[in-house]
Design an enzyme around this catalytic site. Structure first.
Site, mmCIF file in Angstrom:
data_model
loop_
_atom_site.group_PDB
_atom_site.id
_atom_site.type_symbol
_atom_site.label_atom_id
_atom_site.label_comp_id
_atom_site.label_asym_id
_atom_site.label_seq_id
_atom_site.Cartn_x
_atom_site.Cartn_y
_atom_site.Cartn_z
ATOM 1 N N THR A 170 4.385 0.612 16.377
ATOM 2 C CA THR A 170 4.732 0.956 17.752
ATOM 3 C C THR A 170 3.847 0.222 18.735
ATOM 4 O OG1 THR A 170 5.252 3.153 16.927
ATOM 5 C CG2 THR A 170 5.156 2.892 19.301
ATOM 6 N N THR A 204 -2.388 1.256 10.312
ATOM 7 C CA THR A 204 -2.523 0.407 9.126
ATOM 8 C C THR A 204 -3.679 -0.566 9.300
ATOM 9 O OG1 THR A 204 -0.106 0.524 8.953
ATOM 10 C CG2 THR A 204 -1.224 -1.044 7.521
ATOM 11 N N VAL A 205 -3.763 -1.141 10.492
ATOM 12 C CA VAL A 205 -4.868 -2.055 10.793
ATOM 13 C C VAL A 205 -6.199 -1.320 10.670
ATOM 14 C CG1 VAL A 205 -5.954 -3.438 12.607
ATOM 15 C CG2 VAL A 205 -3.472 -3.553 12.266
ATOM 16 N N GLU A 250 -6.962 1.122 8.762
ATOM 17 C CA GLU A 250 -7.328 1.325 7.353
ATOM 18 C C GLU A 250 -7.968 0.069 6.771
ATOM 19 O OE1 GLU A 250 -5.322 2.535 3.069
ATOM 20 O OE2 GLU A 250 -4.288 3.134 4.914
ATOM 21 N N GLY A 275 1.123 -1.307 12.111
ATOM 22 C CA GLY A 275 0.683 -0.794 13.400
ATOM 23 C C GLY A 275 -0.808 -0.523 13.415
ATOM 24 N N ASP A 276 -1.261 0.101 14.492
ATOM 25 C CA ASP A 276 -2.698 0.323 14.664
ATOM 26 C C ASP A 276 -3.304 1.144 13.528
ATOM 27 O OD1 ASP A 276 -2.942 -1.153 16.965
ATOM 28 O OD2 ASP A 276 -2.566 0.528 18.308
ATOM 29 N N SER A 285 0.867 -1.176 0.000
ATOM 30 C CA SER A 285 0.000 0.000 0.000
ATOM 31 C C SER A 285 0.902 1.224 0.000
ATOM 32 C CB SER A 285 -0.905 -0.010 1.235
ATOM 33 O OG SER A 285 -1.566 1.223 1.370
ATOM 34 N N GLU A 338 -21.272 -3.906 23.646
ATOM 35 C CA GLU A 338 -21.308 -2.631 24.360
ATOM 36 C C GLU A 338 -19.972 -1.911 24.252
ATOM 37 O OE1 GLU A 338 -24.396 -2.358 28.032
ATOM 38 O OE2 GLU A 338 -22.444 -3.215 28.486
ATOM 39 N N GLU A 396 -5.311 7.477 15.220
ATOM 40 C CA GLU A 396 -5.373 8.354 14.053
ATOM 41 C C GLU A 396 -6.291 9.540 14.360
ATOM 42 O OE1 GLU A 396 -3.613 7.593 11.044
ATOM 43 O OE2 GLU A 396 -2.732 6.162 12.452
#
Length: 305
Positions: free
Chosen positions: A101, A77-78, A80, A74-75, A44, A225, A281
């Site tokens: 990270t 990319t996940v 996305e 990382g978070d 990507s 929840e 993000e």
């Protein structure tokens, strides 16, 4: 060994957080190719590319036989990939390989922090179904936050110290981030209203934030929840104690400075307008509408031994 899947696609960014992404790709493909007859490795290059690839996979334009997705990153990319899968209604399992990270949600899935070990775990991992957070027209796995957590994310982007990444030091570190922005909020959770002044509001789906576990035994991303926390201005001094505790503790025993409200639908307005952190993000501002979408996504999960 017998291939579990016909065609897997491994997504990655060049700037995934790994020092040598090409070496990392090589280290994970050995295990992944053992469970997929065909493994595509997809770079990507730009933000939003993964979402476009998800659209192509849904339309069968990418390939006609894709039946599993992997993500190395990382978070962010996940996040996305989660948005791509949810936006285009891809009913495919996802295997997450840590490459940044922090990978807070991989802790929930019992996935090793090392990408090579994580790829080996994929061989025996089982598919679990998890809730997803919808924030306006975006999606997230783990959390939505504003206030101090946004200041922290902006510090990290500037290369400064990540105070939430080292929560064991937060009691002292937060004092260096003096005078966090106070803001007024109007909050509606399942038709009950709350208002006041605060420095941070957090709505969590998963139990881990910044690498540490929120000390609530019943916090689960599979319960339909969300858990919203409102921090008052005095609560910084006790944050250190909270995140040092074991997860078996009773929330009510530790503080009256943090209000905890479970719920399914949330509306939030602030004065002034505040930036919003979604899984690390910063892409939205208040006002926001938040809801939990139960059983929305399939993630490879390592059985907790």
């Amino acid at each position: 060994m017998e291939n579990k899947y016909t065609h897997g696609v491994l997504f990655y960014h060049e700037h995934s957080g790994l020092k040598n992404i090409n070496q990392g790709i090589g280290e994970v493909t050995t295990a992944l190719s053992s469970i997929c007859k065909h493994l595509s490795i997809q770079l990507s290059e730009n933000e939003g590319d993964i979402i476009k690839y998800c659209q192509e996979i849904k339309a069968k334009d990418y390939a006609k036989d894709v039946d599993i997705l992997f993500i190395l990153g990382g978070d962010g990319t996940v996040n996305e990939l989660i948005n791509g899968v949810m936006t285009h209604d891809l009913q495919l399992p996802i295997g997450i390989l840590p490459g940044g990270t922090f990978n807070d949600f991989t802790k929930t899935l019992n996935i090793a922090p090392n990408h090579k070990q994580a790829s080996e775990q994929m061989i025996s991992a089982q598919v679990g179904t998890y809730d997803v957070i919808k924030i306006n027209n975006q999606y997230a796995l783990n959390f939505v936050g504003l206030g101090l957590i946004v200041q922290n994310a902006e510090n990290v982007q500037d290369g400064s110290k990540d105070i939430f990444g080292k929560l064991s030091y937060i009691g002292s570190t937060v004092k260096t981030l003096l005078n966090p922005t106070q803001f007024n909020y109007q909050l509606s959770i399942d038709d009950k209203t709350y208002s006041g002044e605060t420095t941070m509001i957090l709505s969590a789906n998963g139990p881990f934030i910044g690498g540490s576990r929120i000390p609530l035994t019943d916090l689960s991303p599979q319960d339909g929840e969300l858990n919203t926390f409102i921090f008052n201005e005095q609560s910084f001094s006790i944050l250190n104690d909270i995140f040092k505790k074991r997860d078996s503790m009773n929330w009510n025993e530790i503080t009256q400075g943090i209000e905890h409200i479970p719920g399914k639908k949330i509306s939030l307005t602030t004065d002034p307008t505040m930036k919003v952190d979604i899984d690390g993000e910063i892409s939205l501002e208040t006002p926001i509408d938040i809801e939990v979408i139960p059983n929305a996504i399939q993630l490879l999960t390592v059985n907790d031994l």
